[in-house]
Scaffold this active site. Structure first.
Site, PDB file in Angstrom:
ATOM      1  N   CYS A  35      -1.005  -0.328  24.932  1.00 54.84           N
ATOM      2  CA  CYS A  35      -0.736   1.021  25.453  1.00 54.84           C
ATOM      3  C   CYS A  35       0.191   1.788  24.513  1.00 54.84           C
ATOM      4  CB  CYS A  35      -0.068   0.902  26.834  1.00 54.84           C
ATOM      5  SG  CYS A  35       0.334   2.496  27.555  1.00 54.84           S
ATOM      6  N   HIS A  60       2.872  -8.949  11.793  1.00 55.09           N
ATOM      7  CA  HIS A  60       2.576  -7.498  11.664  1.00 55.09           C
ATOM      8  C   HIS A  60       1.487  -7.056  12.626  1.00 55.09           C
ATOM      9  CE1 HIS A  60       4.332  -7.465   7.320  1.00 55.09           C
ATOM     10  NE2 HIS A  60       5.266  -7.456   8.254  1.00 55.09           N
ATOM     11  N   CYS A 104      -5.170   2.487  28.902  1.00 55.80           N
ATOM     12  CA  CYS A 104      -4.381   1.497  29.632  1.00 55.80           C
ATOM     13  C   CYS A 104      -4.492   1.841  31.117  1.00 55.80           C
ATOM     14  CB  CYS A 104      -2.923   1.603  29.173  1.00 55.80           C
ATOM     15  SG  CYS A 104      -1.763   0.637  30.171  1.00 55.80           S
ATOM     16  N   GLU A 114      -0.397 -13.557  -9.746  1.00 53.47           N
ATOM     17  CA  GLU A 114       0.710 -12.940 -10.508  1.00 53.47           C
ATOM     18  C   GLU A 114       2.016 -13.194  -9.764  1.00 53.47           C
ATOM     19  OE1 GLU A 114      -0.915  -9.052 -10.596  1.00 53.47           O
ATOM     20  OE2 GLU A 114      -0.822  -8.828  -8.424  1.00 53.47           O
TER      21      GLU A 114
HETATM   22  N1  APR Z   1      -5.115 -15.457  -4.092  1.00 49.48           N
HETATM   23  C1  APR Z   1      -3.771 -15.351  -3.901  1.00 49.48           C
HETATM   24  N2  APR Z   1      -3.084 -14.200  -4.034  1.00 49.48           N
HETATM   25  C2  APR Z   1      -3.785 -13.108  -4.388  1.00 49.48           C
HETATM   26  C3  APR Z   1      -5.188 -13.120  -4.611  1.00 49.48           C
HETATM   27  C4  APR Z   1      -5.849 -14.362  -4.450  1.00 49.48           C
HETATM   28  N3  APR Z   1      -7.183 -14.493  -4.645  1.00 49.48           N
HETATM   29  N4  APR Z   1      -5.581 -11.863  -4.952  1.00 49.48           N
HETATM   30  C5  APR Z   1      -4.475 -11.088  -4.941  1.00 49.48           C
HETATM   31  N5  APR Z   1      -3.396 -11.829  -4.614  1.00 49.48           N
HETATM   32  C6  APR Z   1      -2.001 -11.408  -4.482  1.00 49.48           C
HETATM   33  C7  APR Z   1      -1.591 -10.259  -5.383  1.00 49.48           C
HETATM   34  O1  APR Z   1      -1.178 -10.738  -6.639  1.00 49.48           O
HETATM   35  C8  APR Z   1      -0.425  -9.661  -4.596  1.00 49.48           C
HETATM   36  O2  APR Z   1       0.791 -10.268  -5.000  1.00 49.48           O
HETATM   37  O3  APR Z   1      -1.815 -10.946  -3.171  1.00 49.48           O
HETATM   38  C9  APR Z   1      -0.702 -10.066  -3.153  1.00 49.48           C
HETATM   39  C10 APR Z   1      -1.039  -8.885  -2.261  1.00 49.48           C
HETATM   40  O4  APR Z   1       0.098  -8.069  -2.189  1.00 49.48           O
HETATM   41  P1  APR Z   1       0.049  -6.758  -1.265  1.00 49.48           P
HETATM   42  O5  APR Z   1      -1.210  -6.001  -1.534  1.00 49.48           O
HETATM   43  O6  APR Z   1       1.365  -6.074  -1.404  1.00 49.48           O
HETATM   44  O7  APR Z   1      -0.106  -7.331   0.237  1.00 49.48           O
HETATM   45  P2  APR Z   1       1.022  -8.003   1.119  1.00 49.48           P
HETATM   46  O8  APR Z   1       2.088  -8.605   0.263  1.00 49.48           O
HETATM   47  O9  APR Z   1       0.331  -8.891   2.092  1.00 49.48           O
HETATM   48  O10 APR Z   1       1.648  -6.736   1.909  1.00 49.48           O
HETATM   49  C11 APR Z   1       2.647  -7.013   2.851  1.00 49.48           C
HETATM   50  O11 APR Z   1       2.701  -4.676   3.443  1.00 49.48           O
HETATM   51  O12 APR Z   1       1.505  -2.770   3.805  1.00 49.48           O
HETATM   52  C12 APR Z   1       2.172  -3.769   4.434  1.00 49.48           C
HETATM   53  O13 APR Z   1       1.802  -4.581   6.602  1.00 49.48           O
HETATM   54  C13 APR Z   1       1.257  -4.568   5.323  1.00 49.48           C
HETATM   55  O14 APR Z   1       1.253  -6.954   5.741  1.00 49.48           O
HETATM   56  C14 APR Z   1       1.279  -5.966   4.719  1.00 49.48           C
HETATM   57  C15 APR Z   1       2.582  -5.992   3.949  1.00 49.48           C
END
Ligand code: APR
Length: 238
Positions: A121, A113, A145, A210
Site C-alpha cells: 500500500c 532492497h 489495498c 572488476e
Molecule cells: N559476475 C559478477 N559480477 C558482475 C558480472 C558478472 N557476470 N557482471 C557485472 N558484474 C559486476 C560489475 O562489475 C559491478 O561491480 O556487478 C556490479 C554491478 O554493480 P551495480 O550496477 O552498481 O549494481 P549493484 O552494486 O547491485 O547496485 C546496488 O544500487 O541502484 C541501487 O538498489 C539498487 O540494489 C541496487 C544497488
C-alpha cells in the site's frame, strides 16, 4: 583457486546485480545499465512515486516482464548448493529484487532492497506486502489495498530504509567468512558490510570482473564472472 570452509565457519553472502548479469538482467551502473536510460530521481524515490506514479509503475512493470523471461545461472545454483552443505550456518542477503536466488533453490535469504514480485500500500497503512507479478499497461490497472490506497512496488527507494537490517547486522556479527558477489560497492549500507565483517574478524572474499569501490576491505578478490568462477570455488571441509 579454492577457498576452504571449515566446520566452524559461518558464511554470510551479499549479492548485487552482477550475479544476475549472466542470466540476462542488466546491472545498474554499467554503461548500458538500468541507470543509463533513466534518471534515478524520476523513478526510484518517494518523491518520484508521488509526482509521477505512472512512470514508476512503467519502469517496474518492465523489470517484472524482463525477470519472467530469464532463469537462474550457475552462480545462483552454486549458492543454493553451498547453502545445502552448510545447514544452519549460511545466510544470503541480496540487494537484488529479482527472484532468481529463490528459483535456484536458496532458502535462508533476505531482500534488503525489496522484491519485484511484491507490492504494498502506498499509504503505508500497515498491511504487509502482497504477491504481485502483474505487468501493468497503465496506472488505472494498478491494484488497490483494502484501505483504498493504490499499490506501489515493494522496492526500497533511495532515501528509504533498507529491510531486515537488525537481522543482517546479527548475521554479519556472527559470520567468520563473507562472500560478496557482483556489487560495485556504490550504495550504503550494503557497501559497509565487508567492513563490519572485517571488524568481526571474518575472512572476506569478492567475486566480480572488476574490483569494487571497497576492494581494499577484501582478504581475497577473485576476478571473473560469477557464473564461471563461483561454481567449485569453495571446498566445504567435513
Ligand atoms: N559476475 C559478477 N559480477 C558482475 C558480472 C558478472 N557476470 N557482471 C557485472 N558484474 C559486476 C560489475 O562489475 C559491478 O561491480 O556487478 C556490479 C554491478 O554493480 P551495480 O550496477 O552498481 O549494481 P549493484 O552494486 O547491485 O547496485 C546496488 O544500487 O541502484 C541501487 O538498489 C539498487 O540494489 C541496487 C544497488
Amino acid at each position: 583457486m579454492s577457498i576452504s570452509i571449515t566446520p566452524s565457519d559461518r558464511l554470510f553472502v551479499l549479492t548485487g546485480a552482477g550475479i544476475s548479469a549472466e542470466s540476462g538482467l542488466p546491472t545498474f551502473r554499467a554503461s548500458d545499465g538500468l541507470w543509463a536510460g533513466y534518471n534515478v530521481e524520476e523513478i526510484c524515490t518517494p518523491e518520484a512515486l508521488r509526482r509521477n506514479p505512472a512512470l514508476v509503475w512503467d519502469f517496474y512493470s518492465k523489470r517484472r516482464s524482463d525477470c519472467a523471461k530469464v532463469a537462474p545461472n550457475p552462480a545462483h545454483i552454486a549458492l543454493a548448493e553451498l547453502e545445502a552443505q552448510l545447514p544452519g550456518r549460511f545466510f544470503l542477503c541480496t540487494q537484488n529484487v529479482d527472484d532468481l536466488h529463490e528459483r535456484a533453490g536458496s532458502k535462508n535469504l533476505v531482500h534488503m532492497h525489496g522484491e519485484l514480485a511484491k507490492s504494498r500500500c502506498e499509504r503505508e497503512c500497515g498491511r504487509p506486502p502482497v504477491e504481485d507479478h502483474a505487468v501493468y499497461a497503465s496506472l488505472d490497472q494498478v491494484g488497490r489495498c483494502p484501505c483504498g490506497g493504490r499499490l506501489r512496488p515493494h522496492i526500497v527507494f533511495f532515501g528509504e530504509i533498507p529491510l531486515e537490517m537488525p537481522r543482517i547486522e546479527r548475521e554479519i556479527a556472527a559470520s567468520t567468512l563473507m562472500l560478496v558477489v557482483g556489487t560495485s560497492g556504490s550504495v550504503y549500507p550494503a557497501a559497509n558490510f565487508v567492513h563490519w565483517a572485517r571488524q568481526a574478524g571474518a575472512r572476506t572474499v569478492y567475486i566480480g570482473p572488476e574490483p569494487p569501490f571497497n576492494a581494499t576491505a577484501f582478504t581475497h578478490i577473485v576476478e571473473g564472472k560469477a557464473g564461471e568462477v563461483l561454481p567449485g570455488l569453495f571446498h566445504v571441509e567435513s
